[in-house]
Design a protein around this motif. Structure first.
Motif, PDB file in Angstrom:
ATOM      1  N   TYR A  67      49.872  48.278  33.515  1.00 36.02           N
ATOM      2  CA  TYR A  67      48.734  49.133  33.157  1.00 36.02           C
ATOM      3  C   TYR A  67      48.757  49.492  31.672  1.00 36.02           C
ATOM      4  O   TYR A  67      47.743  49.391  30.975  1.00 36.02           O
TER       5      TYR A  67
ATOM      6  N   ASN B 267      48.155  46.314  29.146  1.00 27.64           N
ATOM      7  CA  ASN B 267      46.952  45.503  29.310  1.00 27.64           C
ATOM      8  C   ASN B 267      47.229  44.194  30.042  1.00 27.64           C
ATOM      9  O   ASN B 267      46.636  43.157  29.750  1.00 27.64           O
ATOM     10  N   ARG B 268      48.148  44.243  31.000  1.00 26.59           N
ATOM     11  CA  ARG B 268      48.433  43.089  31.837  1.00 26.59           C
ATOM     12  C   ARG B 268      47.510  43.125  33.060  1.00 26.59           C
ATOM     13  O   ARG B 268      47.112  44.196  33.513  1.00 26.59           O
ATOM     14  N   LYS B 269      47.205  41.944  33.581  1.00 27.89           N
ATOM     15  CA  LYS B 269      46.168  41.857  34.604  1.00 27.89           C
ATOM     16  C   LYS B 269      46.686  41.707  36.028  1.00 27.89           C
ATOM     17  O   LYS B 269      45.974  42.002  36.985  1.00 27.89           O
ATOM     18  N   LYS B 270      47.936  41.229  36.186  1.00 29.92           N
ATOM     19  CA  LYS B 270      48.395  40.887  37.526  1.00 29.92           C
ATOM     20  C   LYS B 270      49.878  41.179  37.694  1.00 29.92           C
ATOM     21  O   LYS B 270      50.672  40.970  36.780  1.00 29.92           O
TER      22      LYS B 270
ATOM     23  N   GLY C  44      42.931  48.519  39.435  1.00 30.69           N
ATOM     24  CA  GLY C  44      42.483  47.661  38.343  1.00 30.69           C
ATOM     25  C   GLY C  44      43.416  46.497  38.056  1.00 30.69           C
ATOM     26  O   GLY C  44      43.109  45.648  37.218  1.00 30.69           O
ATOM     27  N   ILE C  45      44.563  46.448  38.744  1.00 33.52           N
ATOM     28  CA  ILE C  45      45.541  45.385  38.524  1.00 33.52           C
ATOM     29  C   ILE C  45      45.624  44.520  39.777  1.00 33.52           C
ATOM     30  O   ILE C  45      45.840  45.024  40.882  1.00 33.52           O
ATOM     31  N   LYS C  46      45.463  43.231  39.609  1.00 32.75           N
ATOM     32  CA  LYS C  46      45.538  42.308  40.737  1.00 32.75           C
ATOM     33  C   LYS C  46      46.972  42.241  41.247  1.00 32.75           C
ATOM     34  O   LYS C  46      47.921  42.230  40.468  1.00 32.75           O
TER      35      LYS C  46
ATOM     36  N   ASP D   1      51.991  36.556  35.335  1.00 37.09           N
ATOM     37  CA  ASP D   1      51.824  37.582  34.309  1.00 37.09           C
ATOM     38  C   ASP D   1      53.042  38.504  34.362  1.00 37.09           C
ATOM     39  O   ASP D   1      54.031  38.282  33.692  1.00 37.09           O
TER      40      ASP D   1
END
Length: 374
Positions: free
Chosen positions: A196, A199-202, A232-234, A255
């Motif tokens: 979070y 700015n990581r997505k998964k 917000g994070i996969k 990731d």
């Protein structure tokens, strides 16, 4: 592309890249990045230094030279510790507890014989429950795969590394794997907080719950519960054997990875090998109060007699780990300067140790980094 960093005292330590639109990047790059420091934040910080075994004194010596050359606001309290000791000396533990931060070279772990690893002892004594290894492509360093930027976050205090073994009868040894909900939840929370704030997505949970249904099942259950708090994070899951296959075939799909103790060691070393080798990947171990920075991947971290004799150990991993340490200590400008210098030397390609396809000595790489600082 402009670099921005996230730093949270005694908790998260890494760098993160964010794309900037062409319309505003000239404005941002033309002025320095500052942060609101507290009074006294510029005071030099004491750091416990453990040179360790094998190539450890070589690479920690490299860090000392670079820190002195860039006038970094740290000074070292050095202790002679070796992997064949029965335990970590009490004065070393007291120094780390006082300073909160330690930089260490590799400590050799005896094979068999019932002698416990000092690396594991250190993590347990200081409750360094999160191991973080950042595996990424370095510009100018050719690898089989591009676009690799994986962060492996490993539970550091239990699992198979609990060391609970005994001989039931002669010729029969029982080894216990310990998984608790408390430790599983806190490592999962750390992984999602890291994702979070950077700015990581998964986040991918690595497990073997198809076989160890209770132990790894509890780990997965904890990860799933924490994942619901970060919509917000996969979030996804992967069995560890499939994970290793996917890492060597398509590593760019990963990731942030969160793992129990043993799997994390294997996954981090595999990811490091894919991204350029264990000699260039930074890492560290962190808890609520203390942090110990060292070479990210453990394979080869004490080197061989030949490398030591030729003075050709690769200092890059520990230099980048020390940049993580500087950021952790709230000195982001020094961290950025050091990372930029190291990356510049790698990109130029003139000074590289044998593991990166070159013939340079440790000192030649260090001298090149120091020149790049200017």
């Amino acid at each position: 592309m402009a670099r921005r960093t996230v730093s949270i005292l005694n908790h998260l330590f890494t760098r993160s890249n964010f794309p900037l639109s062409s319309s505003i990047s000239p404005l941002i790059s033309s002025r320095s990045v500052t942060y609101m420091h507290r009074p006294g934040d510029a005071s030099p910080r004491p750091v416990t230094l453990i040179p360790g075994d094998g190539i450890g004194p070589l690479v920690t010596g490299a860090v000392e030279q670079v820190m002195e050359a860039m006038h970094a606001p740290v000074y070292f309290e050095k202790f002679d510790v070796h992997g064949d000791m029965k335990s970590v000396p009490q004065e070393v533990l007291e120094s780390i507890r006082k300073n909160k931060v330690c930089l260490k070279g590799g400590l050799a772990t005896p094979m068999g014989g019932g002698v416990s690893s000092l690396n594991v002892q250190l993590r347990k004594e200081l409750d360094l429950y999160a191991s973080l290894v950042n595996c990424f492509n370095l510009p100018g360093l050719p690898t089989r795969h591009d676009n690799v930027d994986i962060v492996v976050i490993r539970e550091n205090t239990e699992g198979e590394y609990a060391g609970l073994e005994h001989e039931v009868v002669p010729g029969v040894v029982e080894s216990l794997k310990v998984i608790t909900k408390f430790c599983s939840e806190r490592i999962a929370k750390y992984a999602f907080e890291y994702a979070y704030l950077n700015n990581r997505k998964k986040v991918t949970a690595v497990h073997k719950a198809n076989i160890m249904k209770l132990a790894d099942g509890l780990f997965l259950e904890s990860c799933r519960e924490v994942a619901t708090k970060y919509p917000g994070i996969k979030y996804n899951e992967i069995i560890v054997d499939n994970c290793c296959m996917q890492l060597v075939s398509k590593p760019e799909q990963f990731d942030v990875m969160v793992t129990p103790n043993l799997y994390g060691n294997l996954v981090a070393n595999t990811a490091a090998g894919i991204a350029g080798g264990t000699g260039v990947m930074p890492g560290g171990n962190v808890g609520a109060e203390h942090a110990v920075f060292e070479q990210g991947a453990s394979a080869g971290n004490v080197g061989t007699d030949k490398i030591i004799e030729q003075q050709k150990a690769n200092p890059v991993a520990l230099l980048l780990s020390s940049a993580m340490m500087l950021r952790h200590l709230q000195f982001p400008a020094f961290a950025d300067r050091l990372e930029t210098a190291v990356e510049g030397v790698i990109l130029e390609g003139k000074y590289r140790t044998k593991d990166l396809g070159g013939t340079s000595t440790t000192q030649e790489v260090v001298d090149a980094v120091i020149r790049a600082l200017d």
